[in-house]
Design a protein around this motif. Structure first.
Motif, PDB file in Angstrom:
ATOM      1  N   ALA A 326       0.795  -1.485   0.034  1.00  0.00           N
ATOM      2  CA  ALA A 326      -0.044   0.153   0.008  1.00  0.00           C
ATOM      3  C   ALA A 326       0.850   1.467  -0.037  1.00  0.00           C
ATOM      4  N   GLN A 332       3.291  -5.007  -9.847  1.00  0.00           N
ATOM      5  CA  GLN A 332       2.248  -5.644  -9.905  1.00  0.00           C
ATOM      6  C   GLN A 332       1.506  -6.195  -8.544  1.00  0.00           C
ATOM      7  N   VAL A 335      -2.923  -5.086  -4.474  1.00  0.00           N
ATOM      8  CA  VAL A 335      -3.168  -3.739  -3.718  1.00  0.00           C
ATOM      9  C   VAL A 335      -3.146  -2.629  -4.754  1.00  0.00           C
ATOM     10  N   ASN A 336      -2.232  -2.942  -5.686  1.00  0.00           N
ATOM     11  CA  ASN A 336      -2.343  -1.649  -6.822  1.00  0.00           C
ATOM     12  C   ASN A 336      -3.422  -1.871  -7.784  1.00  0.00           C
ATOM     13  N   ALA A 337      -4.738  -2.136  -7.283  1.00  0.00           N
ATOM     14  CA  ALA A 337      -5.948  -2.310  -8.065  1.00  0.00           C
ATOM     15  C   ALA A 337      -6.819  -1.427  -7.500  1.00  0.00           C
ATOM     16  N   PRO A 338      -7.838  -1.372  -8.501  1.00  0.00           N
ATOM     17  CA  PRO A 338      -8.915  -0.257  -7.595  1.00  0.00           C
ATOM     18  C   PRO A 338      -9.402  -0.797  -6.262  1.00  0.00           C
TER      19      PRO A 338
END
Lengths: 365, 365, 365, 365
Positions: A326, A332, A335-338
């Motif tokens: 975070a 990739q 957590v690096n997602a919407p």
């Protein structure tokens, strides 16, 4: 001589490595062994074992046992890495505990080691274990394997084989230590076959599994294992993040840094609960000590403490990994997602299908 | 400046290195010295000494002593490496044991070191000894030399020269420590020329050779040395296996990792029997202490313990090397042969002939 | 950014480095300063300071102080390196000795460090000192500088400047420690301005210079310093010998290995005489403690022990270097000459002239 | 996979790195986010975050939280690096102090660590903290950040964001330790909620902030922090000076060397005042311990000692940096200016304007 440079936690790099292997193998020896690929896939492993080209081409790879060795490469590695880790770790506790207070014949006049020796023992046990296991991304700890599945695209189907190998390895490792120190345990406990569990005054069960200090509340027990596991995972992800500090954190330094990380865990968070931080490190030796006659107190001691090092490390590693991804990680990661990856919970099936497809594209299945 | 990169445990790489040397040498200085090749071959050594090209071309290599130095290069290296190892190892025990309990003039108020200092002493003694000896693959330990002959294609005829050098080196090393601490030993034992052997209360023979703890049974003595040697060999083979983890285990890290491996041996398996793990480390100083007046008790102490560190390390190293090759190693090894290499026992002569021929092809004889 | 790779102990490589510098410099800034070359030559230094090209080209190198800094580069480096070494070394003894037995407010309940802390203090003091001094080949020790002149073609005329800088640095370093611990020394000695020398029960002079244990005979004192210095020099030459083990002993590892070498010296040969091994390390702080009021006992203590750490390290380093060159080193060395270099004694003038001519050819004068 | 090699303390190299980044970014993702550059500039940070190309191109960098992470990259890094440093550092003191004298269940029979464990704890805390923070040049210490602004062209406007992150991080780190050891503190102090400050006999405030030894005068307190900070800064500048020793001091070794530097600080200069050397390390935990109920004595203890670790490290680091630049450093530094940089004081405005212009040319603003 070609040298394989493992690129961990970077799925595309890993894939390219495996494609290279694929190429090397398909043109040479593995071609004749569709069964090996099948066996490995059914175990949840990558269809191709991570072997150096030179060795893979070796003429004697067709032998039955060579094929077994190749098929079970990662489980064997994890198994022996855990054996080494536990041998040194449990061995250091055994030596320091059993020689406590010995004055005659002891250089320095006070036993054969002190608490710091135990920290060094675990630290270098982990380091040498990783050298033995190769840098598999599993780190001899199911909770770390789990976090790598969750955050670093290690396929979930790898998990059972790794987990089994780690647990068996820790049982065998603690067995070696028991066999080595059996006469010393008899001597220390005060009689042949006497085996006691803390807080008995001459207890030796603490050589194998961890037992908490008597004054620590249940909440503090849990928090101690939880926060130490979180720090462990956080720092490991930092050490593996190539975007963070470039070449300074190359694979060459990684196992050595784990020596200090684990040594530091023991020096700074090791007192209250014994820093298990690892289901395999704790449950394996606990099972073994139960089987070897320490009695049911290995489960009931410390207010049925045994479940805490089984549960807290998982949650701690998940939390530590989440914090790292975070706040620092830019590669990739779920957590690096919407919505910080929470969308996965809304559309789980879609996610799973997409991931499986991606892995198939990369020939990881 | 050309830099030689030694490629250990990979016979073909080693051979290519020697071919290069061959080429360099035959065109320059060595040409004129067929006798040196002859002398080296008769000692069981490679016909060509592992020297850097630059130095080999040096104009003064024709001098008598330079030729002696080149002819006996590996034995000299092993000899001095063992001297350094034993000087630090025995020296650390001497300092810690003889200063036990000293309070006046001791910073910290309790002697000059503790048991951990002994572990560091042996660890760094091995590391610096390897730096002195060069990375000869022999590791200052006949049992490890033996395992390298057995599993890693080090020719058997190298063994006697290495063994002799290691044994002599350990005797000289323990001599240096004795000479350095002679007045302190007199002071500690309580009289000029008094020399006693454990379990005497003020015994100093433990500075030189190892003596077991009194409560350890004969079987535990043997098992302790056996299992520790097996772990030692297993981890060394892992550290040297380039297929296991790629460049992370380069030669640059190897001697440093042995520091921690030996430190860990002492911290985790060093109490019961003193972790000799090495015939040369134990027999050489034992002979020396016998010669220097410790009496026949150096042999009879601990129930004639002396033969255990002579025998157990060999079996332990063979077992540890077998485990590594059976479960992890994928390169060339007798274990990677039909019936796990047991066929060697059925056709020994054929095997020997084939191996000799292969070595001749590689110009290793 | 070009990176200077210092090639020690290989005169021709060093010369080529300086030629490169020469070229870079003559075409840029140094051209205008024939006086700097003159000043450096008259101090016995190489005409050109070992500076990185980038920095040498810096526009502000013409300033008065920049020219002073460049002219006195090696002496400044040695000076500050010795200051750092002595600050950590003497500081560690001060802290451990003065806090001996303190229980209140001490984590662990027994002072602030133990004898091992002193070993780490000296070890890392030497390592960080070398990092500060750059790898000048002098190693903060006149006896090692001397051996490098004798065996490794460091020109003799460099010696006085290095020696002066090392001695002054050790005096300043011990001064810093004295200033830092002055109130603690008052407290420990039992009164303001009280200063005593071993074997007084509360002596603090041992913080600065070394004093032998009372039971050690004069011969053992000498032998202890002699043999430890010989081992020190032997291992340093091994660590610097590129023909011995190739790249594994690169400059990157050298300072770090000195940490363990010096730590090992203290753990294994540090009790009887305090392992000075270094005239500057011992004489500088001794002079300083004499000047600061410890009285003439700093000279008379231990049976006028003070001359032993002034003399024994030289002879020990010469002996250790001789052993290494006689048995292992194959590069250019006076030992690799007819009659093991003894011919130098028969024709000293011819030798000196030839050497000077060679140095002139290499532009080292 | 491209690997970013950070070139610290060399402004032109850093600039070229950022230009490369600029190029990479402007052609890809960052183009669409002028607001991120704006936000970063208004925080005093470089307009572009130091991210690896691969990761910067990642498709999901447009998400809200990813942009927050990128905008606050350096503050987040410093924050978490300080959290890790303080967790290990304060944690090691807590474990050693609170377990002092415990005999039952303690391997070795005397607590869980000794003073040396505390030194290791701080040393490896700093090392792992730097690994987490990336090698930002800030080193988790405002005084070092300040010196880098003063001597190494780190723009002053970076300072507030770094400082804030460091202070917050140290507060959070000490909070974690408090939460982890809360029941042990209750047990040690002798009652639930009891919290005392040195010199109370069972004080635990020393776990968090530093308190001086009772006999040390105010001047010695100041001098001790001052000189230790000066040595710290001096050695760090030496370790970072590529002109001093070439590749031997590459970024790969830097964090590891800080382990030994900080360990040495604690072993050699850690007794009298607790070697804070760092406003954030001391003030953050002190504020936290005040908030958690240790009372106003955290400020008044030791004769209102609290201001010394706030002031002395700044002056010490400035002095240490000045010494290094005056005597050894040959690169760009205000000390390498006319009148040793004092001219800056005569024409401050002109200097500031020139510097700002230079930074703009390098696109650092």
């Amino acid at each position: 001589m070609p040298c394989i440079h493992y690129c961990h936690s970077l799925p595309h790099a890993s894939a390219s490595f495996h494609r290279r292997l694929e190429h090397a193998s398909s043109s040479t020896s593995t071609k004749g062994f569709p069964s090996m690929r099948h066996h490995r896939t059914s175990l949840g492993l990558h269809p191709l074992a991570p072997l150096q080209d030179d060795h893979a081409k070796h003429e004697r790879q067709d032998l039955f046992w060579s094929r077994v060795r190749t098929t079970l490469r990662e489980p064997f590695s994890e198994f022996w890495g855990t054996v080494i880790m536990i041998s040194f770790g449990n061995g250091s506790i055994a030596q320091v505990l059993l020689s406590t207070g010995q004055t005659s014949g002891a250089p320095g006049g006070s036993g054969f080691g002190n608490y710091q020796s135990v920290n060094w023992g675990w630290g270098l046990g982990v380091m040498l274990g990783i050298y033995v296991a190769g840098d598999s991304g599993a780190y001899l700890n199911p909770a770390i394997t789990f976090s790598n599945c969750l955050y670093r695209q290690l396929p979930w189907r790898r998990f059972p084989a790794y987990f089994t190998a780690q647990l068996l390895g820790s049982m065998v490792g603690s067995c070696i230590v028991y066999a080595n120190y059996i006469s010393a345990i008899d001597y220390y406990e005060g009689g042949h076959g006497m085996r006691t569990v803390p807080p008995a005054p001459k207890a030796t069960a603490g050589i194998f599994a961890t037992y908490p200090q008597p004054f620590v509340t249940k909440a503090s027990q849990f928090f101690s294992e939880f926060i130490a596991s979180a720090i462990l995972m956080f720092v490991i992800f930092a050490l593996k993040d190539r975007a963070n500090m470039g070449m300074a954190k190359s694979d060459q330094w990684f196992p050595f840094m784990l020596l200090f990380l684990v040594f530091g865990m023991g020096s700074c968070f090791g007192w209250e609960t014994g820093y298990a931080l690892n289901l395999a490190r704790d449950l394996g030796p606990r099972l073994m000590s139960y089987a070897l006659g320490y009695g049911s107190e290995v489960w009931s001691a410390g207010g049925y403490y045994f479940w805490i090092p089984m549960v807290a490390p998982w949650l701690g590693c998940i939390f530590g990994g989440f914090l790292y991804d975070a706040f620092i990680y830019t590669g990739q990661s779920p957590v690096n997602a919407p919505f910080l990856g929470l969308s996965h919970f809304f559309h789980p099936r879609r996610e799973v299908r997409a991931k499986l497809q991606a892995e198939k594209d990369l020939q990881m299945v």
